[in-house]
Design a protein around this motif. Sequence first.
Motif, PDB file in Angstrom:
ATOM      1  N   VAL A   1       0.843  -1.195   0.000  1.00  0.00           N
ATOM      2  CA  VAL A   1       0.000   0.000   0.000  1.00  0.00           C
ATOM      3  C   VAL A   1       0.878   1.246   0.000  1.00  0.00           C
ATOM      4  O   VAL A   1       1.857   1.327   0.767  1.00  0.00           O
ATOM      5  N   ALA A   2       0.523   2.218  -0.839  1.00  0.00           N
ATOM      6  CA  ALA A   2       1.229   3.505  -0.873  1.00  0.00           C
ATOM      7  C   ALA A   2       0.727   4.386   0.270  1.00  0.00           C
ATOM      8  O   ALA A   2      -0.478   4.589   0.425  1.00  0.00           O
ATOM      9  N   LEU A   3       1.661   4.921   1.065  1.00  0.00           N
ATOM     10  CA  LEU A   3       1.319   5.658   2.277  1.00  0.00           C
ATOM     11  C   LEU A   3       2.171   6.911   2.406  1.00  0.00           C
ATOM     12  O   LEU A   3       3.202   7.060   1.732  1.00  0.00           O
ATOM     13  N   VAL A   4       1.741   7.793   3.300  1.00  0.00           N
ATOM     14  CA  VAL A   4       2.558   8.945   3.681  1.00  0.00           C
ATOM     15  C   VAL A   4       2.735   8.935   5.196  1.00  0.00           C
ATOM     16  O   VAL A   4       1.951   8.327   5.920  1.00  0.00           O
ATOM     17  N   ARG A   5       3.786   9.606   5.639  1.00  0.00           N
ATOM     18  CA  ARG A   5       3.973   9.848   7.073  1.00  0.00           C
ATOM     19  C   ARG A   5       3.870  11.351   7.282  1.00  0.00           C
ATOM     20  O   ARG A   5       4.661  12.118   6.738  1.00  0.00           O
ATOM     21  N   GLN A   6       2.871  11.764   8.078  1.00  0.00           N
ATOM     22  CA  GLN A   6       2.545  13.185   8.209  1.00  0.00           C
ATOM     23  C   GLN A   6       2.352  13.560   9.671  1.00  0.00           C
ATOM     24  O   GLN A   6       1.692  12.825  10.424  1.00  0.00           O
ATOM     25  N   TYR A   7       2.874  14.711  10.047  1.00  0.00           N
ATOM     26  CA  TYR A   7       2.696  15.240  11.399  1.00  0.00           C
ATOM     27  C   TYR A   7       1.276  15.759  11.559  1.00  0.00           C
ATOM     28  O   TYR A   7       0.774  16.508  10.718  1.00  0.00           O
ATOM     29  N   ARG A   8       0.635  15.353  12.676  1.00  0.00           N
ATOM     30  CA  ARG A   8      -0.714  15.831  13.001  1.00  0.00           C
ATOM     31  C   ARG A   8      -0.657  16.497  14.363  1.00  0.00           C
ATOM     32  O   ARG A   8      -0.568  15.842  15.399  1.00  0.00           O
ATOM     33  N   HIS A   9      -0.730  17.826  14.364  1.00  0.00           N
ATOM     34  CA  HIS A   9      -0.490  18.570  15.586  1.00  0.00           C
ATOM     35  C   HIS A   9      -1.496  18.295  16.702  1.00  0.00           C
ATOM     36  O   HIS A   9      -1.103  18.200  17.871  1.00  0.00           O
ATOM     37  N   PRO A  10      -2.812  18.161  16.421  1.00  0.00           N
ATOM     38  CA  PRO A  10      -3.740  17.937  17.535  1.00  0.00           C
ATOM     39  C   PRO A  10      -3.424  16.711  18.374  1.00  0.00           C
ATOM     40  O   PRO A  10      -3.711  16.695  19.577  1.00  0.00           O
ATOM     41  N   VAL A  11      -2.835  15.674  17.758  1.00  0.00           N
ATOM     42  CA  VAL A  11      -2.531  14.452  18.515  1.00  0.00           C
ATOM     43  C   VAL A  11      -1.039  14.317  18.805  1.00  0.00           C
ATOM     44  O   VAL A  11      -0.611  13.342  19.428  1.00  0.00           O
ATOM     45  N   ARG A  12      -0.224  15.288  18.339  1.00  0.00           N
ATOM     46  CA  ARG A  12       1.226  15.289  18.605  1.00  0.00           C
ATOM     47  C   ARG A  12       1.878  13.971  18.196  1.00  0.00           C
ATOM     48  O   ARG A  12       2.678  13.389  18.904  1.00  0.00           O
ATOM     49  N   HIS A  13       1.551  13.521  16.982  1.00  0.00           N
ATOM     50  CA  HIS A  13       2.134  12.310  16.430  1.00  0.00           C
ATOM     51  C   HIS A  13       2.411  12.521  14.938  1.00  0.00           C
ATOM     52  O   HIS A  13       1.714  13.281  14.261  1.00  0.00           O
ATOM     53  N   ARG A  14       3.412  11.831  14.448  1.00  0.00           N
ATOM     54  CA  ARG A  14       3.636  11.680  13.010  1.00  0.00           C
ATOM     55  C   ARG A  14       2.971  10.363  12.618  1.00  0.00           C
ATOM     56  O   ARG A  14       3.428   9.277  13.013  1.00  0.00           O
ATOM     57  N   LEU A  15       1.893  10.439  11.857  1.00  0.00           N
ATOM     58  CA  LEU A  15       1.061   9.277  11.582  1.00  0.00           C
ATOM     59  C   LEU A  15       1.332   8.703  10.191  1.00  0.00           C
ATOM     60  O   LEU A  15       1.627   9.440   9.242  1.00  0.00           O
ATOM     61  N   ILE A  16       1.217   7.398  10.092  1.00  0.00           N
ATOM     62  CA  ILE A  16       1.222   6.722   8.800  1.00  0.00           C
ATOM     63  C   ILE A  16      -0.211   6.728   8.288  1.00  0.00           C
ATOM     64  O   ILE A  16      -1.129   6.265   8.971  1.00  0.00           O
ATOM     65  N   GLU A  17      -0.400   7.264   7.073  1.00  0.00           N
ATOM     66  CA  GLU A  17      -1.739   7.496   6.547  1.00  0.00           C
ATOM     67  C   GLU A  17      -1.799   7.160   5.066  1.00  0.00           C
ATOM     68  O   GLU A  17      -0.785   7.239   4.362  1.00  0.00           O
ATOM     69  N   PRO A  18      -2.979   6.858   4.554  1.00  0.00           N
ATOM     70  CA  PRO A  18      -3.136   6.770   3.097  1.00  0.00           C
ATOM     71  C   PRO A  18      -3.277   8.168   2.505  1.00  0.00           C
ATOM     72  O   PRO A  18      -3.628   9.114   3.220  1.00  0.00           O
ATOM     73  N   PRO A  19      -3.020   8.332   1.223  1.00  0.00           N
ATOM     74  CA  PRO A  19      -3.265   9.629   0.585  1.00  0.00           C
ATOM     75  C   PRO A  19      -4.731  10.037   0.765  1.00  0.00           C
ATOM     76  O   PRO A  19      -5.629   9.212   0.618  1.00  0.00           O
ATOM     77  N   ALA A  20      -4.944  11.318   1.077  1.00  0.00           N
ATOM     78  CA  ALA A  20      -6.300  11.794   1.344  1.00  0.00           C
ATOM     79  C   ALA A  20      -6.342  13.301   1.154  1.00  0.00           C
ATOM     80  O   ALA A  20      -5.310  13.977   1.192  1.00  0.00           O
ATOM     81  N   GLY A  21      -7.544  13.822   0.958  1.00  0.00           N
ATOM     82  CA  GLY A  21      -7.679  15.253   0.805  1.00  0.00           C
ATOM     83  C   GLY A  21      -9.120  15.711   0.913  1.00  0.00           C
ATOM     84  O   GLY A  21     -10.060  14.905   0.867  1.00  0.00           O
ATOM     85  N   LEU A  22      -9.289  17.011   1.050  1.00  0.00           N
ATOM     86  CA  LEU A  22     -10.609  17.611   1.247  1.00  0.00           C
ATOM     87  C   LEU A  22     -11.403  17.688  -0.049  1.00  0.00           C
ATOM     88  O   LEU A  22     -10.833  17.808  -1.144  1.00  0.00           O
ATOM     89  N   LEU A  23     -12.706  17.663   0.103  1.00  0.00           N
ATOM     90  CA  LEU A  23     -13.610  17.933  -1.012  1.00  0.00           C
ATOM     91  C   LEU A  23     -13.924  19.430  -1.000  1.00  0.00           C
ATOM     92  O   LEU A  23     -15.044  19.852  -0.698  1.00  0.00           O
ATOM     93  N   ASP A  24     -12.922  20.216  -1.329  1.00  0.00           N
ATOM     94  CA  ASP A  24     -13.051  21.672  -1.230  1.00  0.00           C
ATOM     95  C   ASP A  24     -12.916  22.370  -2.578  1.00  0.00           C
ATOM     96  O   ASP A  24     -12.751  23.585  -2.638  1.00  0.00           O
ATOM     97  N   VAL A  25     -12.981  21.615  -3.665  1.00  0.00           N
ATOM     98  CA  VAL A  25     -12.967  22.195  -5.009  1.00  0.00           C
ATOM     99  C   VAL A  25     -14.384  22.135  -5.560  1.00  0.00           C
ATOM    100  O   VAL A  25     -14.975  21.049  -5.670  1.00  0.00           O
ATOM    101  N   ALA A  26     -14.945  23.260  -5.886  1.00  0.00           N
ATOM    102  CA  ALA A  26     -16.340  23.330  -6.319  1.00  0.00           C
ATOM    103  C   ALA A  26     -16.600  22.439  -7.533  1.00  0.00           C
ATOM    104  O   ALA A  26     -15.833  22.464  -8.508  1.00  0.00           O
ATOM    105  N   ASP A  27     -17.647  21.631  -7.443  1.00  0.00           N
ATOM    106  CA  ASP A  27     -18.125  20.797  -8.549  1.00  0.00           C
ATOM    107  C   ASP A  27     -17.149  19.700  -8.969  1.00  0.00           C
ATOM    108  O   ASP A  27     -17.343  19.080 -10.026  1.00  0.00           O
ATOM    109  N   GLU A  28     -16.114  19.442  -8.180  1.00  0.00           N
ATOM    110  CA  GLU A  28     -15.187  18.355  -8.520  1.00  0.00           C
ATOM    111  C   GLU A  28     -15.818  17.016  -8.151  1.00  0.00           C
ATOM    112  O   GLU A  28     -16.330  16.837  -7.047  1.00  0.00           O
TER     113      GLU A  28
END
Length: 228
Positions: free
Chosen positions: A74-101
């Motif tokens: 599985v393709a993953l990223v390691r990203q810092y998440r400040h609210p939980v004070r951890h660098r987490l292993i996560e799948p690629p993800a993103g917001l639905l914040d582009v109109a009509d996409e």
Amino acid sequence: MTAGFTGQVVLGVDALDDAPESWPVRGHHDLGRGAIADYVEDEVAAPDDETLRRQYLVHPGAVAVIALDDEDRVALVRQYRHPVRHRLIEPPAGLLDVADEAYLAAAQRELAEEVGVAATDWRVLVDLFTSPGILGETLRIYLARGLAPVDAPDGFVRRGEEAHMDTVWAPLDDLVGAVLGGRLHNPTLVSGTLAAWTAQHRGGFDTLRPADADWASREELLAATGRG
């Protein structure tokens, strides 16, 4: 032999559905606005006419991808998440914040941006409300296969925490073991990993919903809150 519970209600397979329902809102208050989510309070009329005050975050929703190669990695990223004070292993993800996409187009864009991967086979893996007691986020997790390297979309620049994340790969079976061992905590990874492993061992990936399947729970939420 297992003793039964008096008066227990056992749902049949056709009844295993979350039901859309919207209690009347007697008052709505904006408590704070953020870059991604807004913090609000609703005065909600319960069926017994009691007024409940409920605070929660209004969120645009998101998509994520479990991208699985021919060797079940599985393709993953390691990203810092400040609210939980951890660098987490996560799948690629993103917001639905582009109109009509379109939802699938958003997932394809995020996969290219975050891990430099394109895919030829897309399925809907699982839909969820990520934390329904406090957060109005809808999340669709896709399964992507038939992977190949691809350049990031033109003009894409990593900012903030994304500028410091790296791409890694891990076997699906190892991820399942790490989740059950309490070593991985990102809810998108937990849900996506366990769903992918279950689908693989329970009929195969061809039993999953097509990539363009309706996302009724999201559409119902948007309609109920006037954001549709």
